[in-house]
Design a protein around this motif. Sequence first.
Motif, PDB file in Angstrom:
ATOM      1  N   UNK A 240       0.937  -1.105  -0.227  1.00 35.31           N
ATOM      2  CA  UNK A 240       0.304   0.157   0.142  1.00 35.31           C
ATOM      3  C   UNK A 240       0.774   1.093   0.109  1.00 35.31           C
ATOM      4  N   UNK A 241      -0.238   2.759  -0.583  1.00 36.24           N
ATOM      5  CA  UNK A 241       1.063   3.589  -0.171  1.00 36.24           C
ATOM      6  C   UNK A 241       1.525   3.675   0.721  1.00 36.24           C
ATOM      7  N   UNK A 242       1.098   4.268   2.373  1.00 39.97           N
ATOM      8  CA  UNK A 242       1.876   3.801   3.757  1.00 39.97           C
ATOM      9  C   UNK A 242       3.131   2.376   3.437  1.00 39.97           C
ATOM     10  N   UNK A 243       2.843   1.587   3.720  1.00 38.06           N
ATOM     11  CA  UNK A 243       4.182   0.729   3.072  1.00 38.06           C
ATOM     12  C   UNK A 243       4.998   0.925   2.373  1.00 38.06           C
ATOM     13  N   UNK A 244       4.915   1.309   0.903  1.00 38.10           N
ATOM     14  CA  UNK A 244       5.950   1.843   0.176  1.00 38.10           C
ATOM     15  C   UNK A 244       6.560   3.202   1.076  1.00 38.10           C
ATOM     16  N   UNK A 245       5.806   4.259   1.569  1.00 40.17           N
ATOM     17  CA  UNK A 245       6.395   5.018   2.431  1.00 40.17           C
ATOM     18  C   UNK A 245       7.489   4.746   3.232  1.00 40.17           C
ATOM     19  N   UNK A 246       6.821   3.877   4.202  1.00 39.27           N
ATOM     20  CA  UNK A 246       7.595   3.019   5.126  1.00 39.27           C
ATOM     21  C   UNK A 246       9.141   2.605   4.163  1.00 39.27           C
ATOM     22  N   UNK A 247       8.716   1.361   3.619  1.00 39.08           N
ATOM     23  CA  UNK A 247       9.601   0.700   2.633  1.00 39.08           C
ATOM     24  C   UNK A 247      11.063   1.188   2.105  1.00 39.08           C
ATOM     25  N   UNK A 248      10.546   2.757   1.735  1.00 38.94           N
ATOM     26  CA  UNK A 248      11.249   3.489   0.895  1.00 38.94           C
ATOM     27  C   UNK A 248      11.795   4.241   1.983  1.00 38.94           C
ATOM     28  N   UNK A 249      11.489   4.624   2.983  1.00 39.15           N
ATOM     29  CA  UNK A 249      12.270   4.886   3.722  1.00 39.15           C
ATOM     30  C   UNK A 249      13.866   4.607   4.273  1.00 39.15           C
ATOM     31  N   UNK A 250      13.025   2.970   4.621  1.00 39.34           N
ATOM     32  CA  UNK A 250      14.051   2.445   5.211  1.00 39.34           C
ATOM     33  C   UNK A 250      14.656   2.242   4.274  1.00 39.34           C
ATOM     34  N   UNK A 251      14.796   1.976   2.795  1.00 42.99           N
ATOM     35  CA  UNK A 251      15.948   1.578   2.173  1.00 42.99           C
ATOM     36  C   UNK A 251      16.318   2.854   1.600  1.00 42.99           C
ATOM     37  N   UNK A 252      16.390   4.055   2.089  1.00 37.51           N
ATOM     38  CA  UNK A 252      16.816   5.377   2.276  1.00 37.51           C
ATOM     39  C   UNK A 252      18.172   5.622   3.440  1.00 37.51           C
ATOM     40  N   UNK A 253      17.766   4.902   4.177  1.00 38.13           N
ATOM     41  CA  UNK A 253      17.975   5.538   5.657  1.00 38.13           C
ATOM     42  C   UNK A 253      19.421   4.121   5.681  1.00 38.13           C
ATOM     43  N   UNK A 254      19.469   2.808   4.971  1.00 41.76           N
ATOM     44  CA  UNK A 254      20.426   1.388   5.363  1.00 41.76           C
ATOM     45  C   UNK A 254      21.606   1.869   3.855  1.00 41.76           C
ATOM     46  N   UNK A 255      20.866   2.810   2.851  1.00 41.12           N
ATOM     47  CA  UNK A 255      21.792   3.016   1.671  1.00 41.12           C
ATOM     48  C   UNK A 255      22.300   4.601   1.959  1.00 41.12           C
ATOM     49  N   UNK A 256      22.164   5.602   2.657  1.00 40.48           N
ATOM     50  CA  UNK A 256      22.720   6.486   2.679  1.00 40.48           C
ATOM     51  C   UNK A 256      24.045   6.512   4.299  1.00 40.48           C
ATOM     52  N   UNK A 257      24.576   7.483   4.151  1.00 40.06           N
ATOM     53  CA  UNK A 257      25.526   7.332   5.147  1.00 40.06           C
ATOM     54  C   UNK A 257      24.852   7.975   6.532  1.00 40.06           C
ATOM     55  N   UNK A 258      25.821   7.785   7.648  1.00 36.66           N
ATOM     56  CA  UNK A 258      25.465   8.216   9.150  1.00 36.66           C
ATOM     57  C   UNK A 258      26.666   8.954   9.116  1.00 36.66           C
TER      58      UNK A 258
END
Length: 381
Positions: A240-258
């Motif tokens: 769903x759109x909410x699921x895509x949002x959460x999974x999309x943010x997860x993709x970003x956070x795991x592939x960007x530097x901290x």
Amino acid sequence: MEQEELRKIVSQGETSKVQFKQKLDNNDSIAAEMIAFANSKGGIILFGIEDKTGTVIGLDYAKLQETGNALANIANDFVKPQIFITTEVVELDEKCILLVSVEEGTSKPYKDRNGTIWVKQGSDKRKLTDNNEQIRLFQQNGLLFADELVVPGTSIEDIDTDRIKEYLEKIGDSENDLPPEQLYKNLNILNNGRLTLGGMLFFAKKPQKYRPVFCIKAVSFFGTDISGTDYRDSEDITGTIPQQFERGMSFLTRNLHHVQAGQNFNSTGILEVSKIALEELLQNALTHRDYSKNASINLLIFDDRIEITSPGSLPNSLTIENIKFGNAVVRNNLVVSFSSKIMKYRGLGSGVRRAIKEEPSLLLIDDKDGDRFIVKIPRHG
């Protein structure tokens, strides 16, 4: 128009915004040209120019008067709804050219007297027969919303009742005792036994069963070029759109530097790009994309930037400058309504302003030719 400007236009030949006519010889054909311009980005028709060669033929006084009167009648009687044109006589090489300007219409789609819709395709025009393209024209005038249309093949059995319960709790209506079918109708999730597109995107068990490409294509590349074949991570983000949002943010956070910014040594650090900006931009992509286009959202991470590409350029007369000031045009009524209740989305046109405040160097691109909207966010890590 000045002579030199007209001479330059003629020298460049016919385009998607310029048509040549030696004379007015067919009312229906001229009506189709006007309609194509009005349904597209507007344009001009030059009478007194040979269309195959661009040779300046000119019109005498009688022909100028006759053609001008005929054009006014065509705009009134051969185009539905009627359009308004402006005419101007410009002298070129001692010959008179009649210039007819047709603005992009505000009441699309325009049709001829037989009900045919015409649009521009390069320097030519074509009949519009594709259903999705017709839907987009209706959308531009606010006459139809793609997310309110029913999805063929769906039924009440596709609805995830747990998501409905969560939604009712969020809107404070968990004690509702209506029969399920009546409840779903009241919520605009169900219509004539079929799920609306908006309802499916938020409450279906498997939305991609019926719309496989309504997902996020996410890739984290090595380097800075999309043509590269090596990548760190790749995922087709569905749900769903909410699921895509959460999974999309997860993709970003795991592939960007901290990065560490004064935190404890054992802390994970702060994301190199503002999380607030990423949330706003990803929500905007999911909420405001053109759902009449059978295409996915692209979420791409490069070594120097992040790109989020949404199907559909900005609707109606909306511009980059407009949205920077918080202006908004709702393209998806149901999606916006559900997002404002379920997600962090506020629906006030302020998301882009918040993102720019967090990441002032981000770039917004309204790609009209490619019919897409692109956001580029520089990386800092």
